[in-house]
Design a protein around this motif. Structure first.
Motif, mmCIF file in Angstrom:
data_model
loop_
_atom_site.group_PDB
_atom_site.id
_atom_site.type_symbol
_atom_site.label_atom_id
_atom_site.label_comp_id
_atom_site.label_asym_id
_atom_site.label_seq_id
_atom_site.Cartn_x
_atom_site.Cartn_y
_atom_site.Cartn_z
ATOM 1 N N LEU A 32 50.091 5.251 74.967
ATOM 2 C CA LEU A 32 50.199 3.909 74.386
ATOM 3 C C LEU A 32 51.290 3.874 73.315
ATOM 4 O O LEU A 32 51.900 2.836 73.085
ATOM 5 C CB LEU A 32 48.868 3.477 73.769
ATOM 6 N N LYS A 33 51.516 5.009 72.655
ATOM 7 C CA LYS A 33 52.619 5.134 71.709
ATOM 8 C C LYS A 33 53.448 6.354 72.111
ATOM 9 O O LYS A 33 52.885 7.392 72.451
ATOM 10 C CB LYS A 33 52.100 5.311 70.279
ATOM 11 N N TYR A 36 52.644 9.947 70.826
ATOM 12 C CA TYR A 36 51.419 10.670 71.149
ATOM 13 C C TYR A 36 51.712 11.938 71.951
ATOM 14 O O TYR A 36 52.508 11.916 72.894
ATOM 15 C CB TYR A 36 50.472 9.799 71.964
ATOM 16 N N SER A 106 44.441 -2.775 72.552
ATOM 17 C CA SER A 106 45.506 -1.788 72.409
ATOM 18 C C SER A 106 46.036 -1.706 70.975
ATOM 19 O O SER A 106 46.358 -0.610 70.499
ATOM 20 C CB SER A 106 46.647 -2.079 73.383
ATOM 21 N N LYS A 110 45.960 1.705 68.725
ATOM 22 C CA LYS A 110 47.134 2.275 68.075
ATOM 23 C C LYS A 110 46.888 2.507 66.591
ATOM 24 O O LYS A 110 47.396 3.468 66.007
ATOM 25 C CB LYS A 110 48.338 1.362 68.277
ATOM 26 N N ASP A 113 45.506 5.817 65.727
ATOM 27 C CA ASP A 113 46.472 6.915 65.869
ATOM 28 C C ASP A 113 45.864 8.079 66.646
ATOM 29 O O ASP A 113 46.099 9.250 66.336
ATOM 30 C CB ASP A 113 46.971 7.387 64.499
#
Length: 204
Positions: A32-33, A36, A106, A110, A113
């Motif tokens: 999603l990031k 990650y 989402s 995020k 984290d």
């Protein structure tokens, strides 16, 4: 340093090369990031579409440091989890979650984290019927995953390292990373870069 910590320091591309690209999950399963990264033993979960109750069972059966790997057959309309369930995974000490499907909330995820790899995000929640199993062989992103297999993921995607190939894969991946670093130094010189490319062309 554990083998999981060692794998975490190596680009997933090098690990993929070590396994000839045969154990890469589908390229649409991404973090999603981009920042990650995950590395840890798989705790596997098999679910039916639109039913995430066994996901909760997986959370409590997984050990700290495990990566929860969820097979839902690439179903994407209903989310397998939202920010609460992912927050629970973080609190319970998991290393990450990999879903062959979608999540929701989402933005909230995020904010935790916590590393989540999935096919995307959606709006619809799932029901809680309770059909499924934990810690069995599954297929996630087109790859067979057995409980305890090592799951490594970064911005490029997710690769599965079979338990019985972990040591040899790590050894090859470290050599590949060193070779890549050495090759990258060629970019400091146009002549060296040109010479290297010409050698590759001659070999082809």
């Amino acid at each position: 340093m554990s083998i999981y910590e060692q794998f975490l320091k190596i680009p997933a591309t090098c690990i993929s090369d070590s396994l000839k690209g045969l154990t890469n999950m589908d390229f649409t399963i991404k973090p999603l990031k981009e920042t990650y990264k995950i590395s840890g033993p798989a705790c596997t979960v098999k679910l039916l579409a639109n039913d995430n109750l066994i996901f909760l069972k997986g959370l409590v059966l997984a050990k700290p440091g495990d990566v929860l790997v969820v097979d839902i057959g690439s179903y994407q309309y209903n989310a397998i989890a939202g920010d609460f369930m992912i927050g629970a995974a973080k609190v319970l000490g998991l290393a990450g979650v990999v879903v062959d499907g979608t999540v929701r909330d989402s933005a909230g995820i995020k904010e935790t984290d916590f590393p989540v790899f999935c096919r995307g995000n959606t709006l619809a929640a799932s029901n809680k019927v309770g059909i499924g199993e934990v810690n069995i062989p599954i297929c996630c992103g087109g790859v067979v995953v057995n409980p305890g297999d090592i799951i490594i993921g970064d911005a490029d995607g997710v690769v599965v390292v079979p338990q019985d190939r972990a040591t040899e894969t790590l050894k090859f991946a470290l050599k590949k990373e060193q070779a890549d670093r050495k090759r990258a130094k060629l970019l400091e010189s146009a002549n060296a870069t040109r010479e290297y490319i010409n050698k590759l062309l001659l070999k082809s």
